[in-house]
Structures are given as C-alpha cells and as structure tokens.
Design a protein around this motif. Sequence first.
Motif: not given
Length: 393
Positions: A194-196, A238-239, A251-252, A260-264
């Motif tokens: 999937l393109p960003l 939450y992704l 997980a983000y 913005a995405l925050e890496p978890l």
Amino acid sequence: MKVRRCSILHLEPRERVEFNLAGLLAGSDGLVRRQHWVALAPHLGHEVGIDEAECMLLGRISPEAWTEAAAFAGDMRPLLRSLLHKGLVIARHRRHAAFRQQDEAMREGYWHPLAATFHAFTRWDDADAVQAMQETGTTTAAELRQQLGPPPSEAISRVEESEQVRLPTEADNAFDQLLARRVTCRNFDTARPLPLVLLSQLLGRVFGVRATERVTDDTVFLKKSSPSGGGLQPVEAYLLIRNVQGLADGAYHYQPMAHALEPLPGLTRPVAALMLDALAQQHWFADAHVLVALAPRYARNFWKYRHHAKAYRAVVLEAGHLSQTLYLSATDAGLGAYVTCAINEGLLEQAFGLDPMTEGVLAVCGFGWRSTEMVTMELDPAEQIWRAPGVDA
Ligand SMILES: Cc1cc2nc3c(=O)[nH]c(=O)nc-3n(C[C@H](O)[C@H](O)[C@H](O)COP(=O)(O)O)c2cc1C
C-alpha cells in the motif's frame, strides 16, 4: 481499619444447569439446576462468585462513606474478610492498596454505572468467531436461515400502500456512485504494498483535524470529518500496519494534530499473527494492510457528560460514524474496507498499552488493496465490485 463498598457493583442471579445421569435413570429430565450469585464490578474486570450472605452484607455497606470495619461484628466478620479478599469491599489499609487504586480510578472516570458494567463485561480476550460459526452451523446465509428460521422482515409498512407518499427520485451523481461501491471487503491482496500516500490521505480524511475551536489553551474542541458529541472527538486511532511502502510493519498511534504516526514499541509477536488473533480468527479481515483500533478516551467525553445515561451510547455511535467515513474514504481511493466488533480487544489493548476502562477498544476497522479474486463472500448484489462471470467484458 475503615472500609466502604466498591463504587460500581451489579449483582446478577444466575442458574447453572448440570447433567446428572443418576437423575435421568431415576426418571427426571437428568438436569440439575443450581442458582447462584455473580458480582459484576467493573474495577475488577472479571466476574466474582458470591453467596447470599455476602450479597446481603454488600447491601449494607456504604459505597461513599468510610465505616470502621469493627462495626461489622459477629457473623459479618468472616463475610467482610471474604469481600475484602474479593475486592468488592475496599479498605484504606495499605494491604488493600491495589483494589483501592482500581476502585478510585473508576470513581474518577465519571462512568454511568450500567455503561461501565456493560463495557467491562462484554470484552473478549481469546474468542474464535470462526469456530463459533462453524460449531453452530451459521457460516452461510442459507445455514443461518436453516438454523434460526426466518428473521424479522426486511422492511415494514405502517400504512396501506395507497397512503404512502411516494418521493421523487433524482439521477445518480458521483456521490451516489461512491455510496454504491461501498462493499465490506473480505478479500485483500497481501502481495500488493500500500503506498504511504494513500495511507496518509485516508488517515487525514477520517481522523485528521480540520479545524480547532480554542476556548482557552487547555480547552480545545476539534473539527473532524465525522460528528462527535460535544465536539470532543474522544476516539483515538491505533494502528497495526503491514506491507505499507516506507513504513516498518508494527504498531502505531495516529496523532491527529500533527498528522503523524507515532511508532509504539513493544510488540511481542509478528503483526500478521496479532491481527488474526485480535480479529477473533476472521482471516478474511486479517489480510488487510492496515487495522485501525478505535479506542475512545472515555474521560474526554465523560468530562462533559458525567455519569450521563447517554454518554457511552454517544461514544459507540461516534465509532460508527468514523467507520463509515473510513469506508467511504477507502472506496473513493479504490481500496477495500471493513468494520467489526467481533474482536479480542484485550489483545489489542495489551499491544497498544491501553487500559480497558480508560481507553478500551470499541471496534476495529481496516483497509487495503482489494484482491482480484473473491474467496470469502461479500454482499454485492448490485455487482458494483464483483461482476458475475460472463457479464464483464
Ligand atoms: C458494527 C458492525 C459489525 C460488523 N461485524 C462484522 C464481523 O464481525 N464480521 C464480518 O465479516 N462482517 C462484519 N460486519 C460487516 C457486515 O457483515 C456488512 O456490513 C454486511 O454484510 C453488509 O454488507 P456491506 O457492508 O457490504 O453492505 C460488520 C458491520 C458492522 C456495521
């Protein structure tokens, strides 16, 4: 030592039915029915069995005022000890700090008691929805009809046909066509990344902040594409992501102000396996590139709607609005989407570090490239996505 009853508590009389061969041979129906009590206290998160005497004592202890434990003397003494041990009676003593903190969190959360109990006791940790359908023979629509009989009719009329006011119809426009192409996707293409930019567009459209209403620096209301009770927008996204170009699987958290995405960090297992378990083994959804857990910050809604009978209902509706916006945004981008509440929310909360009663997951959506082949059934009678064999040129 001072004690008080936990803040939210519902007592449920239940019946346990056991098979008894001796009874059957003696001429009865072979079933033994036993009545018992179950305490549902959301701060505990699990059911607790209690007896009648404990029930009665619970009814005599104030949930607000602290009372000297010594006031419960004689026969009540061992009962009180048992209730303290079960976490249904709270004590100020250091030894009981863990239950007291859990109960205090409930008091500070402004939950409506019935909503808190419903929320706490309708959660899953290790359900298998697919196996459940197989065991009950309810996998296909035909099987459902056979097992359950016919459902209530698909539409109702409240007046005779002659009294109906027929409405004019307009020619379809692009929005009608978009609505028509919204079909729950159960067939994703795991081979196609999937393109960003598509992920970014979709998250922005569904969860992004379009404008803010700043009352004071600490009191800000948000405008998003979906409505929200009081403009509070408490639902966080939450992704779990896999196979998105330029992003590590994992997980983000989506930060809507910064887009913005925050890496978890801290996932202990591969994303694909977690997705499948979180979706209660619904493999047709687990193939999607992105899983979005809708996790409300209940305190933000309950800040305004304290102990309110409709507050939880509003938050549930908001999750529904977000999912529909996600469906339409995905459809517009040529992607497939789904929503489900048949989820093991416990696993997702663990993965994202969320407390069930403060940020517990309500539903899961997902999206990604559609597969070119339909393996799992989708509801597309108008053949908007899947053309019948031979019809397509
Ligand atoms: C709240 C909600 C929960 C759903 N849960 C599931 C689910 O657990 N599994 C599933 O395959 N589909 C689920 N669906 C999708 C429905 O089955 C789907 O909407 C329905 O079959 C109609 O198809 P359509 O969305 O393509 O119109 C859910 C839909 C909604 C709105």
